[in-house]
Design a protein around this motif. Structure first.
Motif, PDB file in Angstrom:
ATOM      1  N   PHE A  13       0.843  -1.195   0.000  1.00 22.09           N
ATOM      2  CA  PHE A  13       0.000   0.000   0.000  1.00 22.09           C
ATOM      3  C   PHE A  13       0.885   1.254   0.000  1.00 22.09           C
ATOM      4  N   PHE A  14       1.855   1.274   0.899  1.00 24.77           N
ATOM      5  CA  PHE A  14       2.802   2.380   1.030  1.00 24.77           C
ATOM      6  C   PHE A  14       3.552   2.606  -0.280  1.00 24.77           C
ATOM      7  N   SER A  15       4.042   1.529  -0.869  1.00 25.75           N
ATOM      8  CA  SER A  15       4.847   1.668  -2.086  1.00 25.75           C
ATOM      9  C   SER A  15       4.018   2.114  -3.280  1.00 25.75           C
ATOM     10  N   ILE A  16       2.780   1.674  -3.369  1.00 28.43           N
ATOM     11  CA  ILE A  16       1.931   2.111  -4.479  1.00 28.43           C
ATOM     12  C   ILE A  16       1.634   3.603  -4.354  1.00 28.43           C
ATOM     13  N   VAL A  17       1.283   4.038  -3.163  1.00 30.80           N
ATOM     14  CA  VAL A  17       1.047   5.471  -2.955  1.00 30.80           C
ATOM     15  C   VAL A  17       2.343   6.239  -3.226  1.00 30.80           C
ATOM     16  N   GLY A  18       3.478   5.683  -2.797  1.00 26.67           N
ATOM     17  CA  GLY A  18       4.767   6.312  -3.039  1.00 26.67           C
ATOM     18  C   GLY A  18       5.100   6.412  -4.517  1.00 26.67           C
ATOM     19  N   LEU A  19       4.813   5.365  -5.272  1.00 31.22           N
ATOM     20  CA  LEU A  19       5.041   5.418  -6.720  1.00 31.22           C
ATOM     21  C   LEU A  19       4.150   6.477  -7.363  1.00 31.22           C
ATOM     22  N   LEU A  20       2.905   6.539  -6.924  1.00 31.95           N
ATOM     23  CA  LEU A  20       1.999   7.567  -7.448  1.00 31.95           C
ATOM     24  C   LEU A  20       2.432   8.964  -7.014  1.00 31.95           C
ATOM     25  N   ALA A  21       3.081   9.051  -5.852  1.00 32.37           N
ATOM     26  CA  ALA A  21       3.573  10.350  -5.366  1.00 32.37           C
ATOM     27  C   ALA A  21       4.679  10.898  -6.258  1.00 32.37           C
ATOM     28  N   CYS A  22       5.293  10.032  -7.009  1.00 30.49           N
ATOM     29  CA  CYS A  22       6.348  10.467  -7.933  1.00 30.49           C
ATOM     30  C   CYS A  22       5.773  11.166  -9.162  1.00 30.49           C
ATOM     31  N   ILE A  23       4.461  11.123  -9.295  1.00 27.40           N
ATOM     32  CA  ILE A  23       3.792  11.770 -10.420  1.00 27.40           C
ATOM     33  C   ILE A  23       3.178  13.074  -9.903  1.00 27.40           C
ATOM     34  N   PRO A  24       3.801  14.198 -10.184  1.00 23.80           N
ATOM     35  CA  PRO A  24       3.282  15.479  -9.679  1.00 23.80           C
ATOM     36  C   PRO A  24       1.998  15.878 -10.401  1.00 23.80           C
ATOM     37  N   THR A  25       1.244  16.713  -9.737  1.00 30.77           N
ATOM     38  CA  THR A  25      -0.001  17.200 -10.347  1.00 30.77           C
ATOM     39  C   THR A  25       0.207  18.546 -11.020  1.00 30.77           C
ATOM     40  N   GLY A  26       1.413  19.030 -11.015  1.00 32.99           N
ATOM     41  CA  GLY A  26       1.678  20.321 -11.630  1.00 32.99           C
ATOM     42  C   GLY A  26       1.323  21.454 -10.692  1.00 32.99           C
TER      43      GLY A  26
ATOM     44  N   LEU B 141      -0.175  12.656  -7.258  1.00 28.67           N
ATOM     45  CA  LEU B 141      -1.196  11.686  -7.655  1.00 28.67           C
ATOM     46  C   LEU B 141      -1.496  10.683  -6.540  1.00 28.67           C
ATOM     47  N   GLY B 142      -0.509  10.399  -5.687  1.00 32.32           N
ATOM     48  CA  GLY B 142      -0.740   9.485  -4.567  1.00 32.32           C
ATOM     49  C   GLY B 142      -1.820   9.983  -3.623  1.00 32.32           C
ATOM     50  N   SER B 143      -1.811  11.270  -3.335  1.00 36.02           N
ATOM     51  CA  SER B 143      -2.832  11.851  -2.450  1.00 36.02           C
ATOM     52  C   SER B 143      -4.218  11.781  -3.081  1.00 36.02           C
ATOM     53  N   PHE B 144      -4.276  12.076  -4.359  1.00 38.27           N
ATOM     54  CA  PHE B 144      -5.574  12.031  -5.038  1.00 38.27           C
ATOM     55  C   PHE B 144      -6.110  10.605  -5.138  1.00 38.27           C
ATOM     56  N   ALA B 145      -5.219   9.642  -5.352  1.00 41.98           N
ATOM     57  CA  ALA B 145      -5.640   8.242  -5.369  1.00 41.98           C
ATOM     58  C   ALA B 145      -6.157   7.823  -3.995  1.00 41.98           C
ATOM     59  N   LEU B 146      -5.482   8.290  -2.935  1.00 47.08           N
ATOM     60  CA  LEU B 146      -5.935   7.962  -1.582  1.00 47.08           C
ATOM     61  C   LEU B 146      -7.332   8.499  -1.303  1.00 47.08           C
ATOM     62  N   ILE B 147      -7.625   9.672  -1.801  1.00 48.23           N
ATOM     63  CA  ILE B 147      -8.972  10.232  -1.607  1.00 48.23           C
ATOM     64  C   ILE B 147     -10.016   9.299  -2.206  1.00 48.23           C
ATOM     65  N   LEU B 148      -9.762   8.800  -3.402  1.00 45.63           N
ATOM     66  CA  LEU B 148     -10.707   7.871  -4.045  1.00 45.63           C
ATOM     67  C   LEU B 148     -10.824   6.567  -3.264  1.00 45.63           C
ATOM     68  N   VAL B 149      -9.703   6.053  -2.799  1.00 43.41           N
ATOM     69  CA  VAL B 149      -9.703   4.814  -2.016  1.00 43.41           C
ATOM     70  C   VAL B 149     -10.458   5.022  -0.705  1.00 43.41           C
ATOM     71  N   LEU B 150     -10.251   6.166  -0.073  1.00 39.47           N
ATOM     72  CA  LEU B 150     -10.937   6.438   1.192  1.00 39.47           C
ATOM     73  C   LEU B 150     -12.447   6.579   1.007  1.00 39.47           C
ATOM     74  N   ILE B 151     -12.870   7.098  -0.118  1.00 38.57           N
ATOM     75  CA  ILE B 151     -14.310   7.157  -0.417  1.00 38.57           C
ATOM     76  C   ILE B 151     -14.875   5.740  -0.501  1.00 38.57           C
ATOM     77  N   TYR B 152     -14.131   4.845  -1.129  1.00 41.89           N
ATOM     78  CA  TYR B 152     -14.547   3.435  -1.200  1.00 41.89           C
ATOM     79  C   TYR B 152     -14.686   2.852   0.207  1.00 41.89           C
ATOM     80  N   TYR B 153     -13.690   3.096   1.080  1.00 40.51           N
ATOM     81  CA  TYR B 153     -13.751   2.586   2.450  1.00 40.51           C
ATOM     82  C   TYR B 153     -14.908   3.205   3.236  1.00 40.51           C
ATOM     83  N   LEU B 154     -15.175   4.474   3.004  1.00 41.28           N
ATOM     84  CA  LEU B 154     -16.289   5.132   3.689  1.00 41.28           C
ATOM     85  C   LEU B 154     -17.620   4.478   3.325  1.00 41.28           C
TER      86      LEU B 154
END
Length: 156
Positions: free
Chosen positions: A32-45, A62-75
């Motif tokens: 989980f950490f590494s996937i978010v970390g890999l996505l964090a390497c992609i800036p949003t500009g 992008l990692g933060s934005f992906a987490l928001i979507l994942v957290l909506i799923y968990y909610l």
């Protein structure tokens, strides 16, 4: 039975041995950490930079934005699970930030290493368990894995 209870029970069927549970409790959060970390390497500009306080700008990726979507799923599955996963996600984001600040190696390389090593151990655990990977029968089990781990760590 609630959806989350059914999903956790189904997921747990292929995670029975103590050996594999120990691997799972380390490797799934690491994946989980590494996937978010890999996505964090992609800036949003610079799209959001002017709208966000400087303190939070390192987390605009992008990692933060992906987490928001994942957290909506968990909610949608469970409020308690959502709260635990928000806390875990904040720790993940801060850990990625610290690791990036240490500048040991390029962040993407560190995350790729963590991802690969964690999956090697996951496959060892699944081989020991004698069951196939849960997400092969239902893709949403990729998100249920971290939830199952947290549900055991926090006993809910």
């Amino acid at each position: 039975m609630r959806t989350i209870d059914r999903l956790l029970a189904t997921y747990g069927e292929s995670h029975q041995t103590t050996f594999y549970k120990r691997i799972h409790f380390i490797c799934v959060p690491a994946i989980f950490f590494s996937i978010v970390g890999l996505l964090a390497c992609i800036p949003t500009g610079s799209l959001f930079l002017s709208k966000v306080p400087e303190t939070f700008q390192p987390f605009l990726h992008l990692g933060s934005f992906a987490l928001i979507l994942v957290l909506i799923y968990y909610l949608k599955l469970s409020f308690r699970l959502f709260i635990v996963m928000v806390l875990f996600s904040l720790i993940v984001l801060y850990g990625i930030y610290i690791l990036d600040q240490l500048n040991l190696a390029p962040l993407w390389l560190v995350m790729l290493f963590i991802f690969a090593v964690s999956w090697v151990f996951q496959f060892i655990g699944h081989n020991h368990e004698g069951k196939k990977l849960s997400f092969l029968k239902d893709i949403q089990f990729l998100l249920i894995g971290p939830a199952w781990t947290m549900s055991h760590l926090f006993r809910f």
